[in-house]
Design an enzyme around this catalytic site. Sequence first.
Site, PDB file in Angstrom:
ATOM      1  N   GLY A   3       0.796  -1.171  -0.016  1.00 58.14           N
ATOM      2  CA  GLY A   3      -0.044   0.086  -0.065  1.00 58.14           C
ATOM      3  C   GLY A   3       0.718   1.196   0.018  1.00 58.14           C
ATOM      4  O   GLY A   3       1.161   1.854   0.981  1.00 58.14           O
ATOM      5  N   GLU A  11      14.234  -3.061  -3.475  1.00 61.65           N
ATOM      6  CA  GLU A  11      13.346  -3.500  -4.793  1.00 61.65           C
ATOM      7  C   GLU A  11      14.270  -3.489  -5.992  1.00 61.65           C
ATOM      8  O   GLU A  11      14.319  -4.130  -6.762  1.00 61.65           O
ATOM      9  CB  GLU A  11      12.236  -2.684  -4.761  1.00 61.65           C
ATOM     10  CG  GLU A  11      11.263  -3.113  -5.811  1.00 61.65           C
ATOM     11  CD  GLU A  11      10.003  -2.140  -5.999  1.00 61.65           C
ATOM     12  OE1 GLU A  11       9.130  -2.442  -6.768  1.00 61.65           O
ATOM     13  OE2 GLU A  11       9.845  -1.115  -4.973  1.00 61.65           O
ATOM     14  N   SER A  16       9.737   4.756 -11.855  1.00 67.16           N
ATOM     15  CA  SER A  16       9.819   4.800 -13.416  1.00 67.16           C
ATOM     16  C   SER A  16      11.163   5.009 -13.694  1.00 67.16           C
ATOM     17  O   SER A  16      12.134   5.479 -13.225  1.00 67.16           O
ATOM     18  CB  SER A  16       8.717   5.874 -13.743  1.00 67.16           C
ATOM     19  OG  SER A  16       9.740   7.258 -13.367  1.00 67.16           O
ATOM     20  N   ASN A  17      11.314   4.591 -14.845  1.00 72.94           N
ATOM     21  CA  ASN A  17      12.687   4.691 -15.533  1.00 72.94           C
ATOM     22  C   ASN A  17      13.070   6.185 -15.407  1.00 72.94           C
ATOM     23  O   ASN A  17      14.477   6.320 -15.818  1.00 72.94           O
ATOM     24  CB  ASN A  17      12.597   4.162 -17.272  1.00 72.94           C
ATOM     25  CG  ASN A  17      12.892   2.522 -17.076  1.00 72.94           C
ATOM     26  OD1 ASN A  17      12.514   2.160 -15.910  1.00 72.94           O
ATOM     27  ND2 ASN A  17      12.892   2.002 -18.301  1.00 72.94           N
ATOM     28  N   GLU A  18      12.208   7.217 -15.732  1.00 70.15           N
ATOM     29  CA  GLU A  18      12.795   8.535 -15.415  1.00 70.15           C
ATOM     30  C   GLU A  18      13.180   8.785 -14.080  1.00 70.15           C
ATOM     31  O   GLU A  18      14.211   9.433 -14.005  1.00 70.15           O
ATOM     32  CB  GLU A  18      11.600   9.408 -15.624  1.00 70.15           C
ATOM     33  CG  GLU A  18      10.911   9.481 -17.203  1.00 70.15           C
ATOM     34  CD  GLU A  18      10.409   8.245 -17.789  1.00 70.15           C
ATOM     35  OE1 GLU A  18       9.731   7.449 -16.844  1.00 70.15           O
ATOM     36  OE2 GLU A  18      10.385   7.702 -18.930  1.00 70.15           O
ATOM     37  N   SER A  33       1.550   3.614  -3.354  1.00 70.40           N
ATOM     38  CA  SER A  33       0.744   4.490  -4.205  1.00 70.40           C
ATOM     39  C   SER A  33      -0.674   4.962  -4.038  1.00 70.40           C
ATOM     40  O   SER A  33      -1.499   4.190  -3.526  1.00 70.40           O
ATOM     41  CB  SER A  33       0.983   4.004  -5.872  1.00 70.40           C
ATOM     42  OG  SER A  33       1.976   3.723  -6.230  1.00 70.40           O
TER      43      SER A  33
END
Lengths: 393, 362
Positions: free
Chosen positions: A127, A245, A376-378, A129
Site C-alpha cells: 500500500g 526492490e 519509473s525509468n525517469e 501509491s
Amino acid sequence: MHLHLSEEDAAFQQQMRDFFTTQVPADLRARWAAGGEPSADDMREAQRLLNAAGLAVPHWPVEWGGKDWTQLQRHIYLQEMQAASVPPPLAFNANMVGPVIATFGSQEQKERFLPPTANLNIWWCQGFSEPGAGSDLAGLQIRAVLDGDEWVVNGQKTWTTLGQHADWIFALVRTEPDAPKKQQGISFLLIDMTTPGITVRPIQLIDGGHEVNEVFFDDVRVPADQLVGERGQGWTIAKFLLGNERVGVAPVGTIKRALASAKQHAAQIASGDGTLLQEPLVAARFAELETQLAALELTVLRVAANSHGDKPEPASSILKLRGSQLQQDVFEFTADIAGPASLEWHQPDDTDLAAWTALATRTYLNFRKASIYGGSNEVQRSIIASGILGLKG
Amino acid sequence: MDFTIDDDQKALQDAVHELAARHAPAEAHGDVPVGPAAHDPKTWAAIAEMGLLALPFGEDVGGAGASTVEVALAATELGKARVVTAYADALTAAGLIAHGGTAAQRDDLLPGLLDGSVLIVPGLAEPGRSWSLEAYDVTASGAAGEVTLSGAKEPVPYADAADKLVVTARAGDRTGLYLVDAADVTSTHVRFDGTPAVALGSLDDAPRALRAGLNLGILAVTAEALGAMDAALPMTVEYLKTRKQFGVPLAAFQTLTQRAADMYVSLELARSTVLYAGMALAADPDDATAASRAKVVTGQSGRHIGQEAIQLHGGIGMTAEYAVGHYTARLTAIEHTFGDTRWHLARLAATLDDHQQVDVLA
C-alpha cells in the site's frame, strides 16, 4: 579477472539447477513458463517448496531463514530459478515487507510475521501509491489517527498488485499531518485485509487482465502494535524497501527464457520457402537482442562481484532501467513474430494457431508496466544523474 | 566470473595512464590536428618500450606472457587520452603471424614486431568493396617461393610507416595471408603489380588465423573506444555543471541530465562487454562471438555517447580546439574498423542456431 565460475560457485550452480528442475513439479513450471495471469495456488505451492528447502528467503538474516550467500551466489540462485521457470517467492513478502520487519520490526513482530511471510501463509500486498502520489510518493494523503491503542485509517491506495489474493497489506500512512516536511509525517503500518472498512476494487488493464486494484480504507481500526519502527519513520523505511526492490531487479534469466522461446517460435513459423528466423532482418534483431542481453547479464555479474555489504557497485543503478527496456524489447519482438496470429487474444476452440500467439500482444501490452513500476525509468535516470554523475540542478 | 582488477593490472593501468598523458595530443592551441592521426615515432617507441605490444604473447616469441585482459586495460587508457596509434593494427598483424605463421615465421617476425623495432600492419580492406575477411581483388599467383600479388589494398592504415604488411589475397577460390615488404610504400593506398610476397603459413590455417588476429584487433579498438567514452561522458557532465544559461547551470535542465544518465548506461554496458571479451579471448583467442558482441555493443554505445556528448555541449563541442568532438571522430573511425556493427550483427546472426539462449556464465 576470471572468466569462469570458481569450483565452489559452479557446484552451487549445479545444486540450484538440480533443485529447481527436479524438486519443483514440471507441470507447475510449464504453466509459469506459458505466461499469462499467474495462478495464486501455483505461487503458494512453489514458495512453500522453496521455503521447506531453505531457499525462499536466502537474503534475510540467517536467524530468520537467510543463507548468508555472496552476491554472486544470489545471482546464480535467481538465474537458475528463472531459467527453470519456477515462480519466484512473492516479492511483497520476500523482498519488501520481510526485510523491513527483520530490520525495523520489534521482536514480537518478527516472531509473529516473519515465518508465515517466508512460507506465504500470509500473502502481502503493497500500500504505497495513491491517486495523487505516484513518483512523488511522499505526497501521500491517507490518514491514520491514534484513538486509544488503535490507529484509525481513512483514505485510498492504488496500483495494489495482486491485492485480490492478499491477506495483509503493508501501508505508508500519514500519522503526523503537521510535520514540517511531508517526508517526516509518514508511518509504516501492517493491516489485516479482513479488517472491517477495507474495500478492494479491481482495475482492469489494457491487456484485459486483473492484477492491480484500488484499496479503500473507511475508519479501519488497526492495533497500535502493528506499526513498524517508530512513528514518523515511514519514509526511512520506504527508502530502505525501495532500495531493496531495485537491487537485482534485472530479471536476466526471465528475459533469456523469453528470448529463447521467441527464437524457437520464429524457427517454427514458415516464411516463403523458409522460416521467419531465416529472414535477415529477423535474424539480425535476434543477434542484436542476444548481444544486448549478454551485455546486461555481464553488467549484473560485474555488479554482483563488486558489491560488498551495503555498498552496491554504482553500475547497479542501471539494472532496473536497462532490464525493463530489454524485457519490453523482447516482448515487443515476440508480438511482432506472432504477426497476424497475434490478432486473436484468446485461443479459439477450433484453431490451427499456436497457443502462445494469443498471449503475445497481451504480454507486450502488460509489460509496458515494467518501465513504470519500482520507480519509473525517469526516476531511475534522475537517480543516476544526481547520485552517480553528481548532476544536481 | 570475476571482474576485479589485481595489483599488477592496476600498476599497468597507472603506467599506461601516465604514458598516455605524456603523449596526448594538444588541444586548445589553435592548431589542433583533426582527422586520422599520423604515425608518431616517439609515442610508438614509448608504447613498445613499455611492452604493451608484447602483452598477450608468450615469452617464447618475445611476448610478456600476460593476456588480452591487459591489452584491454592498456588500450582503454590510450583511448581516454586520445592517443591514436597503430597499436590495434600491429597487434592484429602479430595475431595473424602468431596464429597463422609457420614456427620459423613466428620466430623470425614476432620478436621484432613485439619490441617495436619492426612495424608490421595488416592490409585487409579493398577499395570499392565492403568489409570482408575474404580477399577478392588482390590475387596471389605463382608456386611456393615465387608468389606474387596483384591488385590494390586501401586504406591500409600506417602502411606508409610500416616495414612489412600482412595482407589477404585470393588464391584460387580461397583467401590466404601474405607478407610483403612495405619499405617503399608511401601512402595508405597499396598497389601490387606482380609484387613479390611470401605466404604466411598455409591456406588451411588462414581462416582461423584471420579470425583470431581480427579478434585481437577488435579487442584493442573496442577497449580504446571504451576509453574514449569513459572520457567523453565526464567531460560532458562537467560541462553541464559549469556552463550557465538562463542564469542557471545546464544541470538544472532535466532534458539534459536524463540524457546524461542514458549515456552512463551505454558506457557501463560497453565496459562489461569489453572486459568480458578480454577474459574470453584470453581463454580462447578464436572466440568470435565475444569479439563480435564487444564490437556491436561498443558500436552502439559509441554512436550514442559520441553524438550526445557533442549535442549536450552545444556549439563548443563542434570545435577542433575542444576535445569532446575528437572522441566522437575517433569512435566513428573505430566503428568502421575491423567490421562495423552491421557486419558483426550479420556474423552473430549466422550462429543463432548454435545455441538456445545466451549464456555467459560458465
